[in-house]
Design a protein around this motif. Sequence first.
Motif, PDB file in Angstrom:
ATOM      1  N   THR A 240     -26.509 -10.672 -14.652  1.00 49.05           N
ATOM      2  CA  THR A 240     -27.553 -10.145 -15.532  1.00 49.05           C
ATOM      3  C   THR A 240     -27.065 -10.099 -16.975  1.00 49.05           C
ATOM      4  O   THR A 240     -27.787 -10.480 -17.913  1.00 49.05           O
ATOM      5  N   SER A 241     -25.825  -9.647 -17.156  1.00 50.06           N
ATOM      6  CA  SER A 241     -25.258  -9.543 -18.505  1.00 50.06           C
ATOM      7  C   SER A 241     -25.132 -10.912 -19.163  1.00 50.06           C
ATOM      8  O   SER A 241     -25.306 -11.049 -20.379  1.00 50.06           O
ATOM      9  N   THR A 242     -24.842 -11.923 -18.357  1.00 46.97           N
ATOM     10  CA  THR A 242     -24.696 -13.281 -18.887  1.00 46.97           C
ATOM     11  C   THR A 242     -25.997 -13.766 -19.499  1.00 46.97           C
ATOM     12  O   THR A 242     -26.023 -14.261 -20.636  1.00 46.97           O
ATOM     13  N   TRP A 243     -27.112 -13.617 -18.773  1.00 49.56           N
ATOM     14  CA  TRP A 243     -28.395 -14.103 -19.298  1.00 49.56           C
ATOM     15  C   TRP A 243     -28.846 -13.283 -20.497  1.00 49.56           C
ATOM     16  O   TRP A 243     -29.403 -13.828 -21.466  1.00 49.56           O
ATOM     17  N   GLU A 244     -28.604 -11.970 -20.462  1.00 50.58           N
ATOM     18  CA  GLU A 244     -28.962 -11.126 -21.608  1.00 50.58           C
ATOM     19  C   GLU A 244     -28.208 -11.568 -22.858  1.00 50.58           C
ATOM     20  O   GLU A 244     -28.775 -11.659 -23.950  1.00 50.58           O
ATOM     21  N   MET A 245     -26.928 -11.836 -22.683  1.00 46.79           N
ATOM     22  CA  MET A 245     -26.105 -12.213 -23.820  1.00 46.79           C
ATOM     23  C   MET A 245     -26.527 -13.570 -24.385  1.00 46.79           C
ATOM     24  O   MET A 245     -26.595 -13.761 -25.598  1.00 46.79           O
ATOM     25  N   LEU A 246     -26.835 -14.511 -23.512  1.00 42.44           N
ATOM     26  CA  LEU A 246     -27.270 -15.831 -23.968  1.00 42.44           C
ATOM     27  C   LEU A 246     -28.564 -15.751 -24.765  1.00 42.44           C
ATOM     28  O   LEU A 246     -28.730 -16.423 -25.792  1.00 42.44           O
TER      29      LEU A 246
END
Length: 400
Positions: free
Chosen positions: A59-65
Amino acid sequence: MYPDRVVSGMRPTGAMHLGHYHGALKNWIRLQSELPCLFFVADWHALTTHYDDPSIIETSTWEMLIDWLAAGVDPSQSTLFIQSQVPEHAELHLLLSMATPLGWLERVPTYKDQQEKLADRDLATYGFLGYPLLQAADVLIYRASHVPVGADQVPHVEMMREIARRFNHLYGKEKGFEEKAKDAVKKLGGKRAKIYAELRKAYQEQGKAEALLQAKAMLEDTQNLSMIDRERLFGYLEGSGKLILSEPQAYLTEASRLPGLDGLKMSKSYGNSIALREDKDSLTKKIRTMPTDPARVRRTDAGDPERCPVWQLHQVYTDSATREWVVKGCKSAGIGCLECKQPVIDAILKEQEPMRERAQVYLDDPSLVRAIVADGCDTARKLAQETMRDVREAMGLSYS
């Protein structure tokens, strides 16, 4: 020599805040128009300190992208990808670990520092000890020329250079290298071959660094050399062998001067951050309730901007005329704290407005982000595979 290329990554910590924007993302956005750039989500690195709770990584990966794209990182100019989707990173990390002295890892300044800061976590793992080596593999696999870092990260880049140098020394001894290098010298033509020989002698016998730089500049300007001959001549200059891994340079970036709501460094863990896409009402409330100069108990009390966290935000977000108004009004009690805060609120909202608009496109259609990352992973993997072919061959693992 390989083409100039910038490589940088971030651990997936979820939504970005304004400290990330001013400290790193603004530099990425500027660099992407100057050099080829690869920016990656360092999801394996997240496991070095949080291996026992990986549930938030995806989840954090997509938010950051989405935040990167919202901030202005442009997928038409930069390659965006996820570290774990390019398994060659792990292979190079493994192979580099075979020849990297243990002492090199133990002396990295942040190793003991992080152990002390994260004393509540069990960091007695190889993953944590070896994270600078994985970091080196992340950069060396793309033969990067520049790594944008703050001053505190320069030792990490220097270690990458040492690892590349050691690898080239151990494995760059191509069979018949000297004869092949001498053949390549002849291809320079009589005049350039003579200059090359003189500069090589001046560097190797007298240690003249400027001779090495002159020779490298001449090779870069020589058009009729194949990539392999160019690599041999660079290696022959330094008395080594074929250059397999490039030594990256630290690209020093200005450290973020953006404080948090309490005047300390902005950090989600401190609870003093403003998100990159903070809701307007939430942002307004956060700034309006910020602490100010403790001397201003009443509206009629004079204050000093130097003692106020809001003043630090003014230095980033407002112009000289506004700052002059703040200093005069605060010291004379001519303006109240809420009046002082309003220009900062307005400036941050203005900065964030295009970010929210860019982000909305990806929030409405998440498949767009996944498509950008899929393309980026393909591009990154092709580059990584080229490097790994050379690395395997140099280490006797090509089996062809």
